[in-house]
Motif scaffolding. Structure first.
Motif, PDB file in Angstrom:
ATOM      1  N   VAL A 119       0.822  -1.215   0.000  1.00  0.00           N
ATOM      2  CA  VAL A 119       0.000   0.000   0.000  1.00  0.00           C
ATOM      3  C   VAL A 119       0.858   1.268   0.000  1.00  0.00           C
ATOM      4  O   VAL A 119       0.703   2.131  -0.873  1.00  0.00           O
ATOM      5  N   THR A 120       1.772   1.385   0.952  1.00  0.00           N
ATOM      6  CA  THR A 120       2.496   2.642   1.142  1.00  0.00           C
ATOM      7  C   THR A 120       3.591   2.862   0.095  1.00  0.00           C
ATOM      8  O   THR A 120       3.655   3.919  -0.539  1.00  0.00           O
ATOM      9  N   LEU A 121       4.451   1.889  -0.068  1.00  0.00           N
ATOM     10  CA  LEU A 121       5.627   2.087  -0.920  1.00  0.00           C
ATOM     11  C   LEU A 121       5.333   2.191  -2.419  1.00  0.00           C
ATOM     12  O   LEU A 121       5.996   2.985  -3.111  1.00  0.00           O
ATOM     13  N   PRO A 122       4.378   1.432  -2.967  1.00  0.00           N
ATOM     14  CA  PRO A 122       4.201   1.500  -4.426  1.00  0.00           C
ATOM     15  C   PRO A 122       3.929   2.907  -4.949  1.00  0.00           C
ATOM     16  O   PRO A 122       4.526   3.329  -5.946  1.00  0.00           O
ATOM     17  N   GLY A 123       3.049   3.654  -4.293  1.00  0.00           N
ATOM     18  CA  GLY A 123       2.742   5.005  -4.745  1.00  0.00           C
ATOM     19  C   GLY A 123       3.909   5.957  -4.606  1.00  0.00           C
ATOM     20  O   GLY A 123       4.093   6.859  -5.441  1.00  0.00           O
ATOM     21  N   VAL A 153      -0.541   7.534  -0.834  1.00  0.00           N
ATOM     22  CA  VAL A 153      -0.887   8.757  -1.556  1.00  0.00           C
ATOM     23  C   VAL A 153      -0.862   8.449  -3.045  1.00  0.00           C
ATOM     24  O   VAL A 153      -0.236   7.481  -3.488  1.00  0.00           O
ATOM     25  N   SER A 154      -1.544   9.281  -3.821  1.00  0.00           N
ATOM     26  CA  SER A 154      -1.591   9.081  -5.261  1.00  0.00           C
ATOM     27  C   SER A 154      -0.205   9.279  -5.870  1.00  0.00           C
ATOM     28  O   SER A 154       0.661   9.939  -5.286  1.00  0.00           O
ATOM     29  N   VAL A 155      -0.026   8.737  -7.052  1.00  0.00           N
ATOM     30  CA  VAL A 155       1.294   8.781  -7.687  1.00  0.00           C
ATOM     31  C   VAL A 155       1.693  10.196  -8.100  1.00  0.00           C
ATOM     32  O   VAL A 155       2.872  10.443  -8.372  1.00  0.00           O
ATOM     33  N   ASP A 156       0.738  11.123  -8.137  1.00  0.00           N
ATOM     34  CA  ASP A 156       1.068  12.512  -8.497  1.00  0.00           C
ATOM     35  C   ASP A 156       0.998  13.456  -7.296  1.00  0.00           C
ATOM     36  O   ASP A 156       0.930  14.668  -7.466  1.00  0.00           O
ATOM     37  N   PHE A 157       1.058  12.889  -6.082  1.00  0.00           N
ATOM     38  CA  PHE A 157       0.905  13.721  -4.882  1.00  0.00           C
ATOM     39  C   PHE A 157       1.994  14.784  -4.775  1.00  0.00           C
ATOM     40  O   PHE A 157       1.716  15.971  -4.568  1.00  0.00           O
ATOM     41  N   VAL A 158       3.257  14.398  -4.911  1.00  0.00           N
ATOM     42  CA  VAL A 158       4.348  15.367  -4.777  1.00  0.00           C
ATOM     43  C   VAL A 158       4.263  16.415  -5.880  1.00  0.00           C
ATOM     44  O   VAL A 158       4.440  17.618  -5.636  1.00  0.00           O
ATOM     45  N   GLU A 159       3.967  15.975  -7.093  1.00  0.00           N
ATOM     46  CA  GLU A 159       3.825  16.918  -8.213  1.00  0.00           C
ATOM     47  C   GLU A 159       2.716  17.928  -7.932  1.00  0.00           C
ATOM     48  O   GLU A 159       2.884  19.140  -8.137  1.00  0.00           O
ATOM     49  N   GLU A 203     -10.224  -1.757  -9.574  1.00  0.00           N
ATOM     50  CA  GLU A 203      -8.866  -2.267  -9.364  1.00  0.00           C
ATOM     51  C   GLU A 203      -7.892  -1.584 -10.320  1.00  0.00           C
ATOM     52  O   GLU A 203      -6.771  -1.235  -9.925  1.00  0.00           O
ATOM     53  N   ASP A 204      -8.320  -1.384 -11.555  1.00  0.00           N
ATOM     54  CA  ASP A 204      -7.477  -0.667 -12.517  1.00  0.00           C
ATOM     55  C   ASP A 204      -7.243   0.768 -12.058  1.00  0.00           C
ATOM     56  O   ASP A 204      -6.130   1.305 -12.219  1.00  0.00           O
ATOM     57  N   GLU A 205      -8.267   1.395 -11.479  1.00  0.00           N
ATOM     58  CA  GLU A 205      -8.119   2.760 -10.976  1.00  0.00           C
ATOM     59  C   GLU A 205      -7.109   2.807  -9.832  1.00  0.00           C
ATOM     60  O   GLU A 205      -6.265   3.715  -9.778  1.00  0.00           O
ATOM     61  N   PHE A 206      -7.159   1.834  -8.934  1.00  0.00           N
ATOM     62  CA  PHE A 206      -6.201   1.798  -7.827  1.00  0.00           C
ATOM     63  C   PHE A 206      -4.774   1.619  -8.347  1.00  0.00           C
ATOM     64  O   PHE A 206      -3.836   2.214  -7.819  1.00  0.00           O
ATOM     65  N   ARG A 207      -4.605   0.794  -9.392  1.00  0.00           N
ATOM     66  CA  ARG A 207      -3.269   0.628  -9.970  1.00  0.00           C
ATOM     67  C   ARG A 207      -2.772   1.933 -10.590  1.00  0.00           C
ATOM     68  O   ARG A 207      -1.618   2.328 -10.412  1.00  0.00           O
ATOM     69  N   ALA A 208      -3.646   2.603 -11.303  1.00  0.00           N
ATOM     70  CA  ALA A 208      -3.241   3.830 -11.987  1.00  0.00           C
ATOM     71  C   ALA A 208      -3.048   4.985 -11.025  1.00  0.00           C
ATOM     72  O   ALA A 208      -2.107   5.776 -11.164  1.00  0.00           O
ATOM     73  N   ARG A 209      -3.921   5.090 -10.023  1.00  0.00           N
ATOM     74  CA  ARG A 209      -3.924   6.247  -9.134  1.00  0.00           C
ATOM     75  C   ARG A 209      -2.921   6.119  -7.998  1.00  0.00           C
ATOM     76  O   ARG A 209      -2.298   7.089  -7.578  1.00  0.00           O
ATOM     77  N   PHE A 210      -2.784   4.882  -7.467  1.00  0.00           N
ATOM     78  CA  PHE A 210      -1.971   4.684  -6.260  1.00  0.00           C
ATOM     79  C   PHE A 210      -0.864   3.639  -6.430  1.00  0.00           C
ATOM     80  O   PHE A 210      -0.114   3.385  -5.489  1.00  0.00           O
ATOM     81  N   ALA A 211      -0.798   3.020  -7.617  1.00  0.00           N
ATOM     82  CA  ALA A 211       0.149   1.926  -7.878  1.00  0.00           C
ATOM     83  C   ALA A 211      -0.086   0.743  -6.941  1.00  0.00           C
ATOM     84  O   ALA A 211       0.821  -0.047  -6.690  1.00  0.00           O
ATOM     85  N   ILE A 212      -1.298   0.625  -6.413  1.00  0.00           N
ATOM     86  CA  ILE A 212      -1.666  -0.502  -5.556  1.00  0.00           C
ATOM     87  C   ILE A 212      -2.261  -1.599  -6.432  1.00  0.00           C
ATOM     88  O   ILE A 212      -3.269  -1.394  -7.114  1.00  0.00           O
ATOM     89  N   ASP A 213      -1.628  -2.759  -6.416  1.00  0.00           N
ATOM     90  CA  ASP A 213      -2.023  -3.874  -7.271  1.00  0.00           C
ATOM     91  C   ASP A 213      -2.828  -4.878  -6.446  1.00  0.00           C
ATOM     92  O   ASP A 213      -2.306  -5.465  -5.496  1.00  0.00           O
ATOM     93  N   ALA A 214      -4.086  -5.081  -6.813  1.00  0.00           N
ATOM     94  CA  ALA A 214      -4.950  -5.977  -6.045  1.00  0.00           C
ATOM     95  C   ALA A 214      -4.425  -7.402  -6.035  1.00  0.00           C
ATOM     96  O   ALA A 214      -4.568  -8.120  -5.032  1.00  0.00           O
TER      97      ALA A 214
END
Length: 268
Positions: free
Chosen positions: A47-51, A128-134, A247-258
């Protein structure tokens, strides 16, 4: 502008927990129990590290604070999980008063204290989402006038998901919650010694302006067996299994793979 994130990974602070213990030794025994540590590692890894690893803006520092009493095998495992992430620095500390210790760590991490910085704190079971820092950097640019007039400004992204992870995958519920820990940032003016750890997150609006962006989901907060902030009187949140599209949204948004979640929790 430097961006600094702070994460406590089972750090046995003095204070800072809603579940209290009589002694530091009692707290360490609770934190380092094997079933608790196994769950923390599963959540941290899936959960935490992928994003964080997938951030579209990779220029940030991420401080992972551990106790110097963390068992060696757990410390080695943590180092292995974060290997290849140049943003991560693992900081071992003896038990200290929670807020003061975290403030000191954040201020020591500022490369140039006379320059402004952006800070965020993250629990070791949230994402956090993959674009959080940006987006945090973009918000700082967009709010330049407000930042010039204030020593500190909170930058809040209130839309996200409450989620439960398990062998069956991910169940979640979309939420809008203001000033929770996840995806909450703070601007700190150059020369100002304050940090995001000076304040209780839900009270930031009492001390500074808060700018809120609710256009997109920016966080996942997990509910699990060892949430410190979920007391006996906390209201349960109804969650539903994710559809294939979600599940696809979670992968794209948070890099969390179900699928990775299912595999990690299959033996729990």
């Amino acid at each position: 502008m430097q961006v600094i994130g702070l994460c406590r990974f089972s750090y046995p602070a003095i204070g800072g927990f809603q579940v209290e213990h009589e002694t530091t030794e009692e707290r360490e025994r609770f934190l380092y129990t094997r079933d608790r540590m196994e769950e923390r590692f599963r959540l941290f890894e899936t959960v935490t590290l992928p994003g964080l690893r997938a951030q579209t803006e990779p220029d940030f520092d991420f401080l992972v604070v551990i106790g110097n009493s963390l068992p060696a095998a757990d410390r080695d495992r943590l180092q292995d999980l974060t290997a290849g992430m140049p943003q991560v620095r693992i900081i071992a500390q003896p038990p200290k008063p929670h807020r003061e210790a975290m403030k000191a760590i954040l201020n020591a991490a500022r490369r140039n204290p006379s320059e402004p910085c952006l800070q965020f704190r993250q629990d070791d079971d949230d994402a956090v989402s993959v674009d959080f820092v940006e987006r945090l950097r973009t918000a700082a640019r967009d709010c330049a006038g407000l930042l010039r007039r204030n020593r500190t400004v909170a930058i809040d992204y209130p839309r996200g998901f409450i989620a439960e992870m398990g062998a069956d995958g991910i169940s979640a519920s979309e939420q809008v919650r203001n000033l929770i820990t996840a995806a909450l940032g703070m601007y700190v003016r150059g020369g100002c010694p304050a940090s995001i750890m000076n304040f209780a997150h839900h009270k930031l609006g009492r001390f500074m302006p808060v700018v809120s962006f609710s256009d997109a989901p920016m966080w996942v907060r997990t509910h699990n067996r060892f949430n410190d902030s979920r007391g006996a009187n906390a209201s349960p949140v109804a969650v539903s299994p994710l559809t294939a599209e979600q599940e696809d949204e979670f992968r794209a948004r948070f890099a969390i793979d179900a699928d990775q979640v299912r595999q990690a929790f299959a033996s729990s």
